[in-house]
Motif scaffolding. Structure first.
Motif, PDB file in Angstrom:
ATOM      1  N   GLN A 193       0.855  -1.186   0.000  1.00  0.00           N
ATOM      2  CA  GLN A 193       0.000   0.000   0.000  1.00  0.00           C
ATOM      3  C   GLN A 193       0.890   1.235   0.000  1.00  0.00           C
ATOM      4  OE1 GLN A 193      -3.461   0.207   2.665  1.00  0.00           O
ATOM      5  NE2 GLN A 193      -2.656  -1.683   3.546  1.00  0.00           N
ATOM      6  N   ASN A 230      -2.378  -5.111  -1.219  1.00  0.00           N
ATOM      7  CA  ASN A 230      -2.494  -4.503   0.106  1.00  0.00           C
ATOM      8  C   ASN A 230      -1.520  -5.143   1.085  1.00  0.00           C
ATOM      9  OD1 ASN A 230      -4.842  -2.720  -0.335  1.00  0.00           O
ATOM     10  ND2 ASN A 230      -5.871  -4.643  -0.795  1.00  0.00           N
ATOM     11  N   CYS A 261       1.083  -6.068   3.806  1.00  0.00           N
ATOM     12  CA  CYS A 261       1.465  -5.463   5.081  1.00  0.00           C
ATOM     13  C   CYS A 261       2.151  -6.554   5.891  1.00  0.00           C
ATOM     14  CB  CYS A 261       0.216  -4.956   5.799  1.00  0.00           C
ATOM     15  SG  CYS A 261       0.534  -4.318   7.456  1.00  0.00           S
ATOM     16  N   ARG A 269      -1.874   1.135   8.108  1.00  0.00           N
ATOM     17  CA  ARG A 269      -2.769   2.257   7.835  1.00  0.00           C
ATOM     18  C   ARG A 269      -3.212   2.164   6.385  1.00  0.00           C
ATOM     19  NH1 ARG A 269      -1.911   7.221   5.704  1.00  0.00           N
ATOM     20  NH2 ARG A 269       0.336   6.930   5.663  1.00  0.00           N
ATOM     21  N   LYS A 270      -4.516   2.283   6.146  1.00  0.00           N
ATOM     22  CA  LYS A 270      -5.071   2.224   4.800  1.00  0.00           C
ATOM     23  C   LYS A 270      -4.582   3.420   3.995  1.00  0.00           C
ATOM     24  CE  LYS A 270      -8.370  -0.241   2.694  1.00  0.00           C
ATOM     25  NZ  LYS A 270      -8.083  -1.581   2.269  1.00  0.00           N
ATOM     26  N   GLN A 271      -4.048   3.162   2.796  1.00  0.00           N
ATOM     27  CA  GLN A 271      -3.554   4.223   1.938  1.00  0.00           C
ATOM     28  C   GLN A 271      -4.275   4.179   0.597  1.00  0.00           C
ATOM     29  OE1 GLN A 271       0.701   4.914   1.975  1.00  0.00           O
ATOM     30  NE2 GLN A 271       0.915   3.513   3.702  1.00  0.00           N
ATOM     31  N   THR A 272      -4.367   5.331  -0.057  1.00  0.00           N
ATOM     32  CA  THR A 272      -5.134   5.390  -1.300  1.00  0.00           C
ATOM     33  C   THR A 272      -4.291   5.146  -2.539  1.00  0.00           C
ATOM     34  OG1 THR A 272      -4.874   7.775  -1.383  1.00  0.00           O
ATOM     35  CG2 THR A 272      -6.882   6.923  -0.351  1.00  0.00           C
ATOM     36  N   SER A 282      -6.478  -3.237  -4.482  1.00  0.00           N
ATOM     37  CA  SER A 282      -6.738  -1.940  -3.857  1.00  0.00           C
ATOM     38  C   SER A 282      -8.130  -1.424  -4.223  1.00  0.00           C
ATOM     39  CB  SER A 282      -5.666  -0.953  -4.325  1.00  0.00           C
ATOM     40  OG  SER A 282      -6.044   0.375  -4.041  1.00  0.00           O
TER      41      SER A 282
END
Length: 149
Positions: free
Chosen positions: A34, A62, A64, A71-74, A103
């Protein structure tokens, strides 16, 4: 691991053909972090046999690697124009034969599955998990995604 630490990655025109995978954790995999940017495109996985593979087909946009959720990212590395053709075999540690975890903001697109036959090695039923991916089926594909978004 493309896009680690919010970096840009550019991968294209990759062919993996005539491979046999035996007892591996992952089969054919595209893994991106991400927050990264760039692309992974024009990729072919073809004529592959798998035996006792935990995750035969996987795109993880995604990724991790920490215990607590990232942390969610765009932003994300765009994954597009990927062909999975003539892939056969089985999965053992997991009954998930295909997993597309793409995503929400930069979905995987132009993902083609052609003549894919994956099954669970034991008596379990193989399944697929698909999120935020635009798939096209050609020929027989098993197990299919129950939902394609």
């Amino acid at each position: 691991s493309l896009g680690a630490e919010n970096t840009a990655a550019y991968v294209s025109n990759v062919i993996v053909s005539k491979a046999t995978l035996l007892g591996t954790g992952n089969g054919v995999r595209i893994k991106t972090w991400q927050g990264g940017s760039g692309y992974a495109k024009n990729i072919k996985f073809q004529n592959i046999l798998m035996y006792n593979v935990s995750n035969p087909i996987i795109i993880d946009q995604n990724y991790c690697d920490q215990e607590k959720p990232c942390r969610k990212q765009t932003s994300a590395v765009q994954v597009s124009n990927v062909l999975y053709q003539n892939i056969r075999g089985g999965t053992s540690a997991s009954n998930v034969a295909m997993k597309f975890d793409c995503s929400q903001s930069v979905p995987c697109r132009q993902i083609y599955l052609q003549n894919v036959a994956l099954k669970a090695e034991e008596t379990k039923q193989a399944s697929s998990s698909c999120a935020n991916v635009i798939l096209s089926y050609r020929g027989d594909v098993s197990p299919p995604c129950s939902s394609r978004s």
